[in-house]
Motif scaffolding. Structure first.
Motif, PDB file in Angstrom:
ATOM      1  N   ALA A  68       0.950  -1.264   0.001  1.00  0.00           N
ATOM      2  CA  ALA A  68      -0.071   0.147   0.019  1.00  0.00           C
ATOM      3  C   ALA A  68       0.739   1.237  -0.070  1.00  0.00           C
ATOM      4  CB  ALA A  68      -0.954   0.089   1.138  1.00  0.00           C
ATOM      5  N   GLY A 131      -8.488  -1.271  -0.002  1.00  0.00           N
ATOM      6  CA  GLY A 131      -7.732  -0.026  -0.018  1.00  0.00           C
ATOM      7  C   GLY A 131      -7.618   0.442  -1.522  1.00  0.00           C
ATOM      8  N   ARG A 133      -7.183  -1.250  -3.894  1.00  0.00           N
ATOM      9  CA  ARG A 133      -6.215  -2.036  -4.811  1.00  0.00           C
ATOM     10  C   ARG A 133      -6.992  -3.417  -4.982  1.00  0.00           C
ATOM     11  NH1 ARG A 133      -4.138  -1.004  -0.556  1.00  0.00           N
ATOM     12  NH2 ARG A 133      -3.257   1.013  -1.284  1.00  0.00           N
TER      13      ARG A 133
END
Length: 170
Positions: A68, A131, A133
Motif C-alpha cells: 500500500a 484500499g 487495490r
C-alpha cells in the motif's frame, strides 16, 4: 458495454507487488515469486515490490502495508492457502478484503480441477479489493501460480483496475 470495450478502456500497465508466504522458501528457491515477477513485467506491468514472509498474519499484514505504501494497483500473494495448520494466508488476506471477488476462487478451483482433480477443493484461493487495490491470493506451487496468472489475473487485471478506478473518478 461488452467485455471487449471494457478491456479496450482498461489500463495497459499496473504497479504490482508480489508477496510469497512461505516458512521454507528464500529468494533462490522462490520459483513462484520469480515467475509472477517475470510474467507481470512481460505483460508490461511494473513490479513495484517483492517480499518473502513467513506464513504469519502479522508478517503478511506488514507486507500488504508495504504494498500500500508503494502505491501499487495490485498485490499477488502466493503460498499458504491450504488447510494445514501452518496455512494462514487465507485468513490474513480474506480478513482485510473490503469486497471479495468470489468468482476468482471459484474459477481458480474449476481450472485447477481440470489439472489436478479433486484435490483442487483444498485450495483457498481468494481475491478482492483492499484500499482501492486488487489483491489476489493463490497457492504457492509454480503450476498454481502459472494457472492463476495465465488464465485469470493476467487477462483480467486491466479490467479489474478499470472498475476500481471508476470509483476514484466519481
Amino acid at each position: 458495454m461488452g467485455h471487449v470495450e471494457h478491456r479496450h478502456e482498461a489500463p495497459r500497465s499496473a504497479r504490482i507487488f508480489v508477496v510469497t508466504a512461505s516458512d521454507t522458501r528464500g529468494e533462490a528457491e522462490d520459483e513462484s515469486g520469480a515467475f509472477l515477477r517475470r510474467a507481470a513485467e512481460a505483460a508490461g506491468h511494473v513490479v513495484a515490490g517483492y517480499r518473502i514472509v513467513k506464513d504469519e498474519p502479522a508478517e503478511l499484514r506488514a507486507a500488504l502495508d508495504d504494498a500500500a505504501a508503494a502505491g501499487v494497483d495490485a498485490v499477488v500473494v502466493n503460498g499458504g492457502t491450504g488447510i494445514a495448520g501452518r496455512d494462514r494466508t487465507y485468513e490474513a488476506v480474506a480478513g482485510l478484503l473490503e469486497k471479495r471477488i468470489d468468482g476468482f476462487g471459484e474459477l481458480f478451483r474449476m481450472l485447477s480441477y481440470a489439472e489436478i482433480g479433486s484435490a483442487a477443493m483444498l485450495s483457498r484461493a481468494v481475491a478482492g479489493v483492499w484500499g482501492g487495490r486488487a489483491v489476489f491470493s493463490v497457492p504457492g506451487s509454480l503450476a498454481a501460480v502459472r494457472l492463476a496468472w495465465e488464465k485469470l489475473i493476467g487477462p483480467e487485471l486491466g479490467h479489474v483496475l478499470r472498475e476500481l478506478r471508476k470509483d476514484a473518478r466519481r
